[in-house]
Write a protein that holds these residues in place. Sequence first.
Motif, PDB file in Angstrom:
ATOM      1  N   ALA A 177     -22.951 -39.083   6.672  1.00  0.00           N
ATOM      2  CA  ALA A 177     -22.518 -38.201   5.585  1.00  0.00           C
ATOM      3  C   ALA A 177     -21.556 -37.136   6.093  1.00  0.00           C
ATOM      4  CB  ALA A 177     -23.728 -37.545   4.919  1.00  0.00           C
ATOM      5  N   GLU A 178     -21.701 -36.760   7.365  1.00  0.00           N
ATOM      6  CA  GLU A 178     -20.813 -35.779   7.978  1.00  0.00           C
ATOM      7  C   GLU A 178     -19.573 -36.432   8.578  1.00  0.00           C
ATOM      8  OE1 GLU A 178     -23.262 -33.911  10.847  1.00  0.00           O
ATOM      9  OE2 GLU A 178     -24.617 -32.979   9.385  1.00  0.00           O
ATOM     10  N   ASP A 179     -19.740 -37.651   9.105  1.00  0.00           N
ATOM     11  CA  ASP A 179     -18.645 -38.377   9.738  1.00  0.00           C
ATOM     12  C   ASP A 179     -18.845 -39.857   9.449  1.00  0.00           C
ATOM     13  OD1 ASP A 179     -16.690 -39.514  11.281  1.00  0.00           O
ATOM     14  OD2 ASP A 179     -17.414 -38.737  13.205  1.00  0.00           O
ATOM     15  N   GLU A 180     -17.938 -40.434   8.674  1.00  0.00           N
ATOM     16  CA  GLU A 180     -18.092 -41.826   8.270  1.00  0.00           C
ATOM     17  C   GLU A 180     -18.010 -42.803   9.442  1.00  0.00           C
ATOM     18  OE1 GLU A 180     -13.395 -42.554   7.016  1.00  0.00           O
ATOM     19  OE2 GLU A 180     -14.986 -42.571   5.507  1.00  0.00           O
ATOM     20  N   ASN A 181     -17.499 -42.342  10.586  1.00  0.00           N
ATOM     21  CA  ASN A 181     -17.397 -43.200  11.766  1.00  0.00           C
ATOM     22  C   ASN A 181     -18.656 -43.162  12.632  1.00  0.00           C
ATOM     23  OD1 ASN A 181     -14.693 -44.019  11.202  1.00  0.00           O
ATOM     24  ND2 ASN A 181     -13.953 -42.059  12.022  1.00  0.00           N
ATOM     25  N   ALA A 182     -19.626 -42.356  12.262  1.00  0.00           N
ATOM     26  CA  ALA A 182     -20.869 -42.274  13.042  1.00  0.00           C
ATOM     27  C   ALA A 182     -21.626 -43.596  12.955  1.00  0.00           C
ATOM     28  CB  ALA A 182     -21.732 -41.130  12.540  1.00  0.00           C
ATOM     29  N   THR A 183     -22.284 -43.952  14.047  1.00  0.00           N
ATOM     30  CA  THR A 183     -23.016 -45.212  14.124  1.00  0.00           C
ATOM     31  C   THR A 183     -24.490 -44.949  14.418  1.00  0.00           C
ATOM     32  OG1 THR A 183     -22.635 -45.479  16.512  1.00  0.00           O
ATOM     33  CG2 THR A 183     -20.946 -46.358  15.009  1.00  0.00           C
ATOM     34  N   ALA A 184     -25.267 -46.039  14.399  1.00  0.00           N
ATOM     35  CA  ALA A 184     -26.684 -45.918  14.739  1.00  0.00           C
ATOM     36  C   ALA A 184     -26.859 -45.471  16.181  1.00  0.00           C
ATOM     37  CB  ALA A 184     -27.394 -47.246  14.495  1.00  0.00           C
ATOM     38  N   LEU A 185     -25.915 -45.853  17.056  1.00  0.00           N
ATOM     39  CA  LEU A 185     -25.979 -45.409  18.447  1.00  0.00           C
ATOM     40  C   LEU A 185     -25.821 -43.896  18.545  1.00  0.00           C
ATOM     41  CD1 LEU A 185     -26.127 -45.960  21.477  1.00  0.00           C
ATOM     42  CD2 LEU A 185     -23.660 -46.402  21.448  1.00  0.00           C
TER      43      LEU A 185
END
Length: 330
Positions: free
Chosen positions: A209-217
């Motif tokens: 929600a803060e950064d669309e490029n964030a991943t589960a890692l």
Amino acid sequence: MSKVNNLLVLPRLRVQSANAISSPMTWGFPAMSAFVGMMHALERKLAAADINVSLERVGVVCHDVEAQATEGGYPRAFHLTRNPLSTYAEKKKINTDGSVTTPSFVEEGRMHLDITLIFAIDAKASDEQRQHIAQETGDIVSGMRIAGGSVMPNPRVSPDRQRPTWIALDDDSSEREKHFKRLKRRWLPGFALVLRDDRLAEHSRTLQAEDENATALDAWLDLSRLNYQCQVDSESGELRWEVRRPYPGWLVPIPVGYAAISKQFEPGSVANARDTQVPFRFVESIYSIGEWVSPHRLTSPEDLLWYVDNDLDAGLYRLNNDYIQRAQRT
């Protein structure tokens, strides 16, 4: 209502020099796959002793740990040992000028554990048979390896508190709850490791929600470390650093199994495979988030018991735990 009717409890086992490196990315406690593997090995040994029971799930309550590592600072290193070299190895290390090259250390992380093992056992037996099976199980486990460590006598606990027991839970829900409460008190002080896939999924959504490029890692790493953030005191205006904890509880990164990275090969078709009689597949570790929970917070045996939950079509060979289901209900 709990579906587990019988528990086989091996209390206060002292495990010396167990493997402290649980995966390529985690250390501090053996992987739960080590205890599940030990459960399967124990079931085979019981069958060899003409005790035909089914061990379905296993839980671990840790009472004490003693990592064999340096103390006194932030950087830490394992205590390593030099094992004697064989004659063949020494010959292979002789250089052309006659000098001998000493082989390098192979890093091994070790730790001493004080744990209680709880198995969900499926069998019909009389009270006398239960006592016999519990004692026989304790004798067999005393000669086994647990997570690579040796089971030793525990001098910190009286022999009465180390006696293996088979506990049959009552069919009546209220009586079962009272019985389980008495049982949990025996496991104090200590902590049980449970699965928190829900925390990892929720934190992944928060970061995305803060950064669309964030991943589960990114979420896994964020939950695996101590994060400090600067706060301004509303009264004095001074700055202070605080540890940011997105969720309550003692969360830890853990390996939960393996994921396939290749197709499945026919038995004996891959060189140097450990077993040439079964199919072979290359895999890599998969990770999630676990939580150390005090036993008095458990409401049913399923909360702390782990079991195999493979998805062969997806190439997943992993373990599961049902603590999340109760946590979501509450």
